[in-house]
Design a protein around this motif. Sequence first.
Motif, PDB file in Angstrom:
ATOM      1  N   GLU A  29      60.391  66.846  74.490  1.00 45.63           N
ATOM      2  CA  GLU A  29      59.686  67.491  75.632  1.00 45.63           C
ATOM      3  C   GLU A  29      58.349  66.300  76.194  1.00 45.63           C
ATOM      4  OE1 GLU A  29      57.014  71.486  76.252  1.00 45.63           O
ATOM      5  OE2 GLU A  29      57.819  71.081  74.286  1.00 45.63           O
ATOM      6  N   ALA A  30      57.860  65.825  75.350  1.00 45.13           N
ATOM      7  CA  ALA A  30      56.639  65.048  75.626  1.00 45.13           C
ATOM      8  C   ALA A  30      57.379  63.917  76.479  1.00 45.13           C
ATOM      9  CB  ALA A  30      55.937  64.539  74.425  1.00 45.13           C
ATOM     10  N   SER A  31      58.524  63.278  76.013  1.00 45.09           N
ATOM     11  CA  SER A  31      59.151  62.137  76.969  1.00 45.09           C
ATOM     12  C   SER A  31      59.630  62.746  78.301  1.00 45.09           C
ATOM     13  CB  SER A  31      60.226  61.586  76.119  1.00 45.09           C
ATOM     14  OG  SER A  31      60.881  60.729  76.929  1.00 45.09           O
ATOM     15  N   MET A  32      60.153  63.787  78.228  1.00 46.38           N
ATOM     16  CA  MET A  32      60.335  64.368  79.614  1.00 46.38           C
ATOM     17  C   MET A  32      59.318  64.663  80.587  1.00 46.38           C
ATOM     18  SD  MET A  32      63.876  66.744  78.571  1.00 46.38           S
ATOM     19  CE  MET A  32      64.267  67.109  80.260  1.00 46.38           C
ATOM     20  N   ARG A  33      58.058  65.207  80.082  1.00 45.51           N
ATOM     21  CA  ARG A  33      56.997  65.354  80.612  1.00 45.51           C
ATOM     22  C   ARG A  33      56.464  64.159  81.275  1.00 45.51           C
ATOM     23  NH1 ARG A  33      55.101  70.405  80.735  1.00 45.51           N
ATOM     24  NH2 ARG A  33      55.578  72.180  79.178  1.00 45.51           N
ATOM     25  N   ALA A  34      56.287  63.113  80.351  1.00 46.06           N
ATOM     26  CA  ALA A  34      55.832  61.930  80.903  1.00 46.06           C
ATOM     27  C   ALA A  34      56.692  61.280  82.031  1.00 46.06           C
ATOM     28  CB  ALA A  34      55.929  60.960  79.611  1.00 46.06           C
ATOM     29  N   GLN A  35      57.929  61.437  82.114  1.00 49.85           N
ATOM     30  CA  GLN A  35      58.803  60.941  83.083  1.00 49.85           C
ATOM     31  C   GLN A  35      58.598  61.692  84.296  1.00 49.85           C
ATOM     32  OE1 GLN A  35      62.963  60.340  81.949  1.00 49.85           O
ATOM     33  NE2 GLN A  35      62.524  60.283  79.834  1.00 49.85           N
ATOM     34  N   PHE A  36      58.502  62.994  84.009  1.00 55.33           N
ATOM     35  CA  PHE A  36      58.276  64.082  85.194  1.00 55.33           C
ATOM     36  C   PHE A  36      56.916  63.978  86.040  1.00 55.33           C
ATOM     37  CE2 PHE A  36      56.820  67.903  87.125  1.00 55.33           C
ATOM     38  CZ  PHE A  36      57.782  68.271  88.116  1.00 55.33           C
ATOM     39  N   GLU A  37      56.015  63.626  85.113  1.00 52.91           N
ATOM     40  CA  GLU A  37      54.667  63.086  85.633  1.00 52.91           C
ATOM     41  C   GLU A  37      54.792  61.833  86.399  1.00 52.91           C
ATOM     42  OE1 GLU A  37      52.148  63.213  82.318  1.00 52.91           O
ATOM     43  OE2 GLU A  37      52.044  65.345  82.183  1.00 52.91           O
ATOM     44  N   ALA A  38      55.449  60.657  85.876  1.00 54.36           N
ATOM     45  CA  ALA A  38      55.512  59.492  86.589  1.00 54.36           C
ATOM     46  C   ALA A  38      56.086  59.720  87.954  1.00 54.36           C
ATOM     47  CB  ALA A  38      56.323  58.580  85.620  1.00 54.36           C
ATOM     48  N   LEU A  39      57.394  60.494  87.991  1.00 57.85           N
ATOM     49  CA  LEU A  39      58.180  60.861  89.139  1.00 57.85           C
ATOM     50  C   LEU A  39      57.257  61.555  90.153  1.00 57.85           C
ATOM     51  CD1 LEU A  39      60.833  60.895  90.778  1.00 57.85           C
ATOM     52  CD2 LEU A  39      61.384  63.129  89.398  1.00 57.85           C
ATOM     53  N   GLU A  40      56.318  62.508  89.705  1.00 59.10           N
ATOM     54  CA  GLU A  40      55.547  63.158  90.400  1.00 59.10           C
ATOM     55  C   GLU A  40      54.480  62.170  91.132  1.00 59.10           C
ATOM     56  OE1 GLU A  40      54.663  66.816  90.945  1.00 59.10           O
ATOM     57  OE2 GLU A  40      56.657  66.618  90.989  1.00 59.10           O
ATOM     58  N   THR A  41      54.137  61.086  90.464  1.00 52.29           N
ATOM     59  CA  THR A  41      53.076  60.225  90.904  1.00 52.29           C
ATOM     60  C   THR A  41      53.742  59.367  92.085  1.00 52.29           C
ATOM     61  OG1 THR A  41      51.859  60.101  88.715  1.00 52.29           O
ATOM     62  CG2 THR A  41      51.768  58.181  90.294  1.00 52.29           C
ATOM     63  N   MET A  42      55.012  59.059  91.781  1.00 54.60           N
ATOM     64  CA  MET A  42      55.899  58.198  92.667  1.00 54.60           C
ATOM     65  C   MET A  42      55.869  58.948  93.892  1.00 54.60           C
ATOM     66  SD  MET A  42      59.393  56.310  92.074  1.00 54.60           S
ATOM     67  CE  MET A  42      58.880  55.382  90.835  1.00 54.60           C
ATOM     68  N   MET A  43      56.428  60.105  93.852  1.00 51.16           N
ATOM     69  CA  MET A  43      56.688  61.085  94.851  1.00 51.16           C
ATOM     70  C   MET A  43      55.342  61.235  95.487  1.00 51.16           C
ATOM     71  SD  MET A  43      59.812  61.593  95.096  1.00 51.16           S
ATOM     72  CE  MET A  43      59.912  63.090  96.204  1.00 51.16           C
ATOM     73  N   SER A  44      54.478  61.477  95.166  1.00 50.62           N
ATOM     74  CA  SER A  44      53.201  61.463  95.797  1.00 50.62           C
ATOM     75  C   SER A  44      53.023  60.064  96.737  1.00 50.62           C
ATOM     76  CB  SER A  44      52.013  61.767  94.996  1.00 50.62           C
ATOM     77  OG  SER A  44      50.620  61.925  95.688  1.00 50.62           O
ATOM     78  N   SER A  45      53.205  59.044  96.132  1.00 49.41           N
ATOM     79  CA  SER A  45      52.889  57.596  96.768  1.00 49.41           C
ATOM     80  C   SER A  45      53.900  57.537  98.049  1.00 49.41           C
ATOM     81  CB  SER A  45      53.095  56.674  95.735  1.00 49.41           C
ATOM     82  OG  SER A  45      52.771  55.225  96.258  1.00 49.41           O
ATOM     83  N   LEU A  46      54.908  57.979  97.630  1.00 49.20           N
ATOM     84  CA  LEU A  46      56.096  57.665  98.792  1.00 49.20           C
ATOM     85  C   LEU A  46      55.680  58.686  99.758  1.00 49.20           C
ATOM     86  CD1 LEU A  46      59.216  57.265  96.633  1.00 49.20           C
ATOM     87  CD2 LEU A  46      58.104  55.878  97.939  1.00 49.20           C
ATOM     88  N   ASN A  47      55.475  59.797  99.526  1.00 44.88           N
ATOM     89  CA  ASN A  47      55.124  60.931 100.693  1.00 44.88           C
ATOM     90  C   ASN A  47      53.833  60.292 101.302  1.00 44.88           C
ATOM     91  OD1 ASN A  47      56.981  62.677  99.963  1.00 44.88           O
ATOM     92  ND2 ASN A  47      55.659  63.870  98.512  1.00 44.88           N
ATOM     93  N   ALA A  48      52.935  59.854 100.775  1.00 39.97           N
ATOM     94  CA  ALA A  48      51.798  59.229 101.616  1.00 39.97           C
ATOM     95  C   ALA A  48      52.059  58.080 102.364  1.00 39.97           C
ATOM     96  CB  ALA A  48      50.628  58.669 100.453  1.00 39.97           C
ATOM     97  N   THR A  49      53.016  57.176 101.980  1.00 42.04           N
ATOM     98  CA  THR A  49      53.549  56.242 102.670  1.00 42.04           C
ATOM     99  C   THR A  49      54.195  56.679 103.811  1.00 42.04           C
ATOM    100  OG1 THR A  49      53.733  54.712 100.657  1.00 42.04           O
ATOM    101  CG2 THR A  49      54.884  53.960 102.662  1.00 42.04           C
ATOM    102  N   SER A  50      54.831  57.550 103.456  1.00 36.01           N
ATOM    103  CA  SER A  50      55.840  58.175 104.493  1.00 36.01           C
ATOM    104  C   SER A  50      55.024  58.898 105.968  1.00 36.01           C
ATOM    105  CB  SER A  50      56.651  59.433 104.246  1.00 36.01           C
ATOM    106  OG  SER A  50      57.527  59.987 105.038  1.00 36.01           O
ATOM    107  N   ASN A  51      54.008  59.546 105.444  1.00 34.24           N
ATOM    108  CA  ASN A  51      53.029  60.164 106.258  1.00 34.24           C
ATOM    109  C   ASN A  51      52.425  58.915 107.192  1.00 34.24           C
ATOM    110  OD1 ASN A  51      53.632  62.589 105.305  1.00 34.24           O
ATOM    111  ND2 ASN A  51      51.870  62.685 104.200  1.00 34.24           N
TER     112      ASN A  51
END
Length: 417
Positions: A382-404
């Motif tokens: 669970e901890a590993s999956m949460r870390a991956q999810f949080e990394a994905l969230e960070t990446m998605m946030s960065s990509l969304n900012a770049t897209s905007n």
Amino acid sequence: KPLTRLENDKSYLNSRLAAFSKFNDKLKALESAFESLDTTDEFRSYSATAASEEFFTVDANSSAKAGAYNIEVVRLARVQKTASTGYASSSTSTFSAGTININSAAITVEAGDTLAGIVDKINAANTGDTATGVSATLINDGTTNGYRIMLSGKDAGTAFTATASGVAADGISLSFANTQTAQTAMVNVDGLPIVSNNNTLKGAIAGVDLTLLKSNTAGVSTSLNVDVDTDGVKAKLDSFVSAYNDIITFIADQKDTSWANDSSMQAVKRRLQNMLVENVGGTGNLNRLAEIGIKTNKDDGTISLDSTKITKLISTDFESLEKLFLGEDGVEGINEKFINYLGGQTDSVSGFYVSRKKSTESAIKGIDRNIDNLQLRLEKREASMRAQFEALETMMSSLNATSNYLTQQISSLNSSK
């Protein structure tokens, strides 16, 4: 899901162990049913019936013998009664110092003792290895000086004298006078006189206790019959039938469970069924339980006792019935067969349930360890999956900012044309 499967396995093992525990209790109940009638005294049951209970009551035990008797109660037992002089009060009349002598016992009265206090001292002297055999109570005859000490002998064989020296209250010296002499009880049993120091006669008739209530008219007797208590014997046999059926029914009730086919449980069932038809041998006229009216229901395996047949056996051949259950020298009876077998199955060290309990508890401990280990792995996963999810969230946030940003730049370029 793996955790749920382990919890289900643990629940199953606990349910199976609970079933084995109940089964063990039912085996013990059957063992107890046989132990309750494994001696002559326990197996036999006699009843004594008097033609009238006006003159005596009667109780028979297992050592009684069948027979008919004529009982004449000649007289009842009575103890010696001796009363003191009377006083105005049991608590405020105070006595001078002195001594009360009851036979060889000297009881010291101290100055200021009350009548109630003297009673306590007399009763205290009637205890221990040197008890006087005389008890005291307070009575009130209803007159002005009505409070008295009443002395009573232990039984009709206890004669005593009571005197007082130097003891007085309210100007009245303490003294004692007999009001009733001791008398032994006497009964004539078939014309033979028997005496007793009390009104309960033990041993006048073997295995029968007589409690005397009232004297007969001289020369008149009351008939007494002692015989085997058919209902009492049948009740003892019914207890074993009931306990046996409880085991068979319990096994049948487990048919929808996987442990219903447990090898040991089925082996116990087969052994008990075989013991019902085993030949005991011996010198009696009965060799098998079927001969006393024990029948097996072919549909469910339970047994029943033929009331008519067992009643006839009790009245016509009780000795053979007793030999069948209790055995003889060198011959193992039904009781001993069942007790020995059931004792082994319910043994606290090597019995059926103990072995199942050990193996089941060991398996449950293994499951608990697996649950703990799996829980640890799940927490790490669970901890590993949460870390991956949080990394994905960070990446998605960065990509969304770049897209905007790119969208804004393209829009700006288009508007400048």
